[in-house]
Design a protein around this motif. Structure first.
Motif, PDB file in Angstrom:
ATOM      1  N   ASP A  37       0.842  -1.174  -0.056  1.00 20.00           N
ATOM      2  CA  ASP A  37      -0.112  -0.071   0.022  1.00 20.00           C
ATOM      3  C   ASP A  37       0.738   1.241   0.126  1.00 20.00           C
ATOM      4  OD1 ASP A  37       1.076   0.117   2.589  1.00 20.00           O
ATOM      5  OD2 ASP A  37      -0.810   0.177   3.398  1.00 20.00           O
ATOM      6  N   SER A  38       2.068   1.033  -0.503  1.00 20.41           N
ATOM      7  CA  SER A  38       3.195   2.241  -0.328  1.00 20.41           C
ATOM      8  C   SER A  38       2.920   2.978  -1.651  1.00 20.41           C
ATOM      9  CB  SER A  38       4.408   1.851   0.107  1.00 20.41           C
ATOM     10  OG  SER A  38       4.907   1.105  -1.277  1.00 20.41           O
ATOM     11  N   HIS A  39       2.269   2.565  -2.818  1.00 17.81           N
ATOM     12  CA  HIS A  39       2.124   3.493  -3.892  1.00 17.81           C
ATOM     13  C   HIS A  39       0.705   3.640  -4.443  1.00 17.81           C
ATOM     14  CE1 HIS A  39       6.599   3.749  -4.240  1.00 17.81           C
ATOM     15  NE2 HIS A  39       6.663   2.564  -3.923  1.00 17.81           N
ATOM     16  N   GLY A  40       0.292   4.518  -5.139  1.00 19.83           N
ATOM     17  CA  GLY A  40      -1.080   4.597  -5.781  1.00 19.83           C
ATOM     18  C   GLY A  40      -1.146   3.420  -6.706  1.00 19.83           C
ATOM     19  N   LYS A  41      -2.132   3.041  -7.257  1.00 16.46           N
ATOM     20  CA  LYS A  41      -2.539   1.842  -7.715  1.00 16.46           C
ATOM     21  C   LYS A  41      -3.408   2.139  -8.945  1.00 16.46           C
ATOM     22  CE  LYS A  41      -0.364  -1.417  -5.308  1.00 16.46           C
ATOM     23  NZ  LYS A  41       0.184  -0.522  -4.247  1.00 16.46           N
ATOM     24  N   SER A  42      -3.376   1.621 -10.162  1.00 24.13           N
ATOM     25  CA  SER A  42      -3.932   1.781 -11.221  1.00 24.13           C
ATOM     26  C   SER A  42      -5.170   0.422 -11.187  1.00 24.13           C
ATOM     27  CB  SER A  42      -3.221   1.453 -12.861  1.00 24.13           C
ATOM     28  OG  SER A  42      -2.897  -0.021 -12.671  1.00 24.13           O
ATOM     29  N   LYS A  43      -6.212   0.909 -12.075  1.00 25.38           N
ATOM     30  CA  LYS A  43      -7.437   0.163 -11.843  1.00 25.38           C
ATOM     31  C   LYS A  43      -6.840  -1.483 -12.352  1.00 25.38           C
ATOM     32  CE  LYS A  43      -9.880   1.942 -15.085  1.00 25.38           C
ATOM     33  NZ  LYS A  43     -11.002   2.486 -15.466  1.00 25.38           N
ATOM     34  N   GLN A  44      -5.606  -1.747 -13.018  1.00 27.51           N
ATOM     35  CA  GLN A  44      -5.240  -3.097 -13.493  1.00 27.51           C
ATOM     36  C   GLN A  44      -4.599  -3.626 -12.287  1.00 27.51           C
ATOM     37  OE1 GLN A  44      -5.008  -0.239 -15.680  1.00 27.51           O
ATOM     38  NE2 GLN A  44      -6.933  -0.695 -16.672  1.00 27.51           N
ATOM     39  N   ALA A  45      -4.079  -2.916 -11.525  1.00 22.55           N
ATOM     40  CA  ALA A  45      -2.980  -3.368 -10.475  1.00 22.55           C
ATOM     41  C   ALA A  45      -3.562  -4.684  -9.784  1.00 22.55           C
ATOM     42  CB  ALA A  45      -2.811  -2.385  -9.348  1.00 22.55           C
ATOM     43  N   MET A  46      -2.564  -5.514  -9.599  1.00 22.34           N
ATOM     44  CA  MET A  46      -2.974  -6.825  -9.021  1.00 22.34           C
ATOM     45  C   MET A  46      -3.054  -6.472  -7.294  1.00 22.34           C
ATOM     46  SD  MET A  46      -0.974 -10.550  -9.045  1.00 22.34           S
ATOM     47  CE  MET A  46      -0.227 -10.637  -7.447  1.00 22.34           C
ATOM     48  N   LYS A  47      -3.931  -6.995  -6.724  1.00 20.11           N
ATOM     49  CA  LYS A  47      -4.180  -7.027  -5.437  1.00 20.11           C
ATOM     50  C   LYS A  47      -3.712  -8.271  -4.383  1.00 20.11           C
ATOM     51  CE  LYS A  47      -7.867  -5.862  -1.908  1.00 20.11           C
ATOM     52  NZ  LYS A  47      -7.080  -4.487  -1.313  1.00 20.11           N
ATOM     53  N   PRO A  48      -2.935  -8.176  -3.648  1.00 20.50           N
ATOM     54  CA  PRO A  48      -2.459  -9.368  -2.912  1.00 20.50           C
ATOM     55  C   PRO A  48      -3.445 -10.116  -2.262  1.00 20.50           C
ATOM     56  CG  PRO A  48      -1.498  -7.269  -1.809  1.00 20.50           C
ATOM     57  CD  PRO A  48      -2.373  -6.829  -3.083  1.00 20.50           C
ATOM     58  N   ALA A  49      -3.221 -11.209  -2.043  1.00 22.47           N
ATOM     59  CA  ALA A  49      -4.004 -12.156  -1.086  1.00 22.47           C
ATOM     60  C   ALA A  49      -2.989 -12.317   0.162  1.00 22.47           C
ATOM     61  CB  ALA A  49      -4.302 -13.563  -1.879  1.00 22.47           C
ATOM     62  N   ALA A  50      -3.998 -12.900   1.142  1.00 19.79           N
ATOM     63  CA  ALA A  50      -3.568 -13.147   2.353  1.00 19.79           C
ATOM     64  C   ALA A  50      -2.101 -14.187   2.171  1.00 19.79           C
ATOM     65  CB  ALA A  50      -4.534 -13.795   3.438  1.00 19.79           C
ATOM     66  N   ARG A  51      -2.328 -15.136   1.329  1.00 19.37           N
ATOM     67  CA  ARG A  51      -1.199 -16.008   1.018  1.00 19.37           C
ATOM     68  C   ARG A  51       0.115 -15.031   0.847  1.00 19.37           C
ATOM     69  NH1 ARG A  51      -4.112 -16.787  -3.469  1.00 19.37           N
ATOM     70  NH2 ARG A  51      -3.012 -16.695  -5.497  1.00 19.37           N
ATOM     71  N   HIS A  52      -0.098 -14.168  -0.016  1.00 15.06           N
ATOM     72  CA  HIS A  52       1.149 -13.346  -0.455  1.00 15.06           C
ATOM     73  C   HIS A  52       1.680 -12.722   0.710  1.00 15.06           C
ATOM     74  CE1 HIS A  52      -1.373 -13.243  -4.340  1.00 15.06           C
ATOM     75  NE2 HIS A  52      -0.173 -14.040  -4.646  1.00 15.06           N
ATOM     76  N   ALA A  53       0.811 -12.036   1.626  1.00 17.87           N
ATOM     77  CA  ALA A  53       1.536 -11.394   2.650  1.00 17.87           C
ATOM     78  C   ALA A  53       2.050 -12.318   3.826  1.00 17.87           C
ATOM     79  CB  ALA A  53       0.022 -10.640   3.479  1.00 17.87           C
ATOM     80  N   GLU A  54       1.526 -13.531   3.819  1.00 19.48           N
ATOM     81  CA  GLU A  54       2.024 -14.497   4.738  1.00 19.48           C
ATOM     82  C   GLU A  54       3.447 -14.905   4.211  1.00 19.48           C
ATOM     83  OE1 GLU A  54       1.768 -17.299   8.051  1.00 19.48           O
ATOM     84  OE2 GLU A  54       0.049 -15.888   7.302  1.00 19.48           O
ATOM     85  N   LEU A  55       3.628 -14.985   3.040  1.00 17.86           N
ATOM     86  CA  LEU A  55       5.049 -15.484   2.444  1.00 17.86           C
ATOM     87  C   LEU A  55       5.902 -14.193   2.630  1.00 17.86           C
ATOM     88  CD1 LEU A  55       6.762 -17.096   0.615  1.00 17.86           C
ATOM     89  CD2 LEU A  55       6.020 -15.992  -1.240  1.00 17.86           C
ATOM     90  N   ALA A  56       5.332 -13.040   2.295  1.00 17.86           N
ATOM     91  CA  ALA A  56       6.394 -11.800   2.543  1.00 17.86           C
ATOM     92  C   ALA A  56       6.815 -11.606   4.000  1.00 17.86           C
ATOM     93  CB  ALA A  56       5.721 -10.422   2.197  1.00 17.86           C
ATOM     94  N   VAL A  57       5.855 -11.773   4.888  1.00 18.88           N
ATOM     95  CA  VAL A  57       6.061 -11.642   6.402  1.00 18.88           C
ATOM     96  C   VAL A  57       6.879 -12.850   6.925  1.00 18.88           C
ATOM     97  CG1 VAL A  57       5.081 -11.812   8.858  1.00 18.88           C
ATOM     98  CG2 VAL A  57       3.909 -10.220   7.115  1.00 18.88           C
ATOM     99  N   ASN A  58       6.711 -14.046   6.473  1.00 24.21           N
ATOM    100  CA  ASN A  58       7.675 -14.987   6.899  1.00 24.21           C
ATOM    101  C   ASN A  58       9.150 -15.052   6.422  1.00 24.21           C
ATOM    102  OD1 ASN A  58       5.540 -16.311   8.428  1.00 24.21           O
ATOM    103  ND2 ASN A  58       4.920 -17.998   6.772  1.00 24.21           N
TER     104      ASN A  58
END
Length: 351
Positions: free
Chosen positions: A311-332
């Protein structure tokens, strides 16, 4: 609450833990680590093993305390502490149902539990090693200290269940460490800086390790990453990246390494890796060049992921929205890298 019986430790290790617990209870402060090692030269290897496996912990002032895992091995001596922890846990769990994700002052908690501020602070210092908390102060005895429960506190009926899970997780990690050390012992003998336990992306393990350093912003970044994984994946990815940056800067500041205010995440990691001798170019053994190169790729990947999905940058309409599994991977990934770097930095300071 019944205290678990000792299962894993030698008689000498249990004696050390029991003596340290008795000393910290009477003195109301931890045991100065350097002074203790100076008086017990013959126990250096055992003390290092107890710290590495999580039975002992060091606080931000480099003092030894018996950890939650250590308490679970001691037996009857820890029973009064577990009883007080259970009382606090019941209050905090009940409060979460009425006021989810709301902090409570430690002074207020101690009054509700009818415990002294010191006993409340002591119990909380053990309790925060479990993955039940959304945030907390570094020093529970300071004015204004607070703690916030996380939703995961509802998973447990009593604090006894937390302790039992801690024991199970400890057993799994020790078996994993044994398999790793048996396969790699011959190859890794010359790489003392890597001869540490295999840290998993466990919330409790990472929280315990990161809480050992005197940097409230490190704890804050980690807690934000944990809290946001399910409900706010974009925010969790931002917090995961912030955790790495904060740990890099903490180590560089402690080691008095200068860096530019405009340096990017990979640049900060390169300075940190060079200082800790974790850069691939500093080693000749091919397997470690590959492993350490992969660590560098993880940092670069998290930086890119943050730019694309957080959420650190503005997004276009086509931008991919991360799922919880993506966040889980990043945090781990961020938690594993952060704990490995902190543990390596601590190991290099050991005599």
């Amino acid at each position: 609450m019944t205290s678990p019986a000792p299962l894993h430790l030698s008689e000498l290790a249990l004696t050390i833990l029991k003596e340290m617990l008795a000393t910290t209870q009477s003195s109301k402060k931890g045991i100065e680590a350097a002074s203790y090692r100076a008086r017990h030269e013959d126990q250096w290897d055992l003390l290092a093993d107890l710290v590495q496996k999580g039975y002992l912990r060091k606080d931000y002032s480099q003092r030894y305390w018996v950890s939650l895992s250590g308490l679970a091995e001691i037996g009857a001596q820890s029973k009064p502490i577990f009883a007080r922890c259970d009382r606090l846990f019941t209050i905090l769990k009940k409060r979460y149902r009425s006021y989810p994700q709301t902090a409570i002052a430690v002074s207020q908690l101690s009054k509700q539990a009818k415990l002294s501020l010191h006993n409340t602070a002591l119990c909380l210092s053990y309790m925060v090693e479990a993955p039940c908390w959304g945030g907390y102060s570094n020093d529970f005895e300071l004015e204004g200290a607070h703690i916030t429960s996380a939703e995961s506190i509802l998973r447990y009926k009593t604090f006894h269940d937390v302790v039992e899970e801690t024991k199970i997780n400890r057993g799994v990690r020790e078996k994993s460490d044994f398999r790793f050390s048996g396969a790699m012992e011959k190859t890794t003998r010359q790489f003392d800086f890597l001869n540490q336990p295999t840290f998993t992306p466990s919330d409790a393990v990472a929280s315990a390790i990161l809480s050992r350093i005197d940097a409230e912003h490190v704890s804050d970044a980690w807690q934000k990453a944990l809290e946001r994984r399910a409900a706010d994946p974009e925010g969790a990815i931002t917090a995961a990246r912030s955790l790495l940056e904060t740990v890099f800067k903490f180590i560089l500041d402690e080691e008095q390494v200068t860096y530019s205010d405009t340096i990017d995440l990979p640049g900060l990691y390169q300075l940190t890796a060079n200082k800790l001798r974790l850069a691939p170019s500093q080693h000749t053994e091919q397997i470690f060049k590959r492993v350490l190169g992969s660590c560098q790729n993880v940092v670069e990947g998290l930086g890119t992921l943050r730019n694309k999905l957080s959420d650190s940058h503005g997004k276009s309409k086509q931008a991919m929205k991360p799922a919880a599994r993506h966040a889980e991977l990043a945090v781990n990934l961020a938690g594993t890298m952060a704990t490995f770097l902190v543990a390596t930095w601590e190991a290099r300071k050991e005599p």
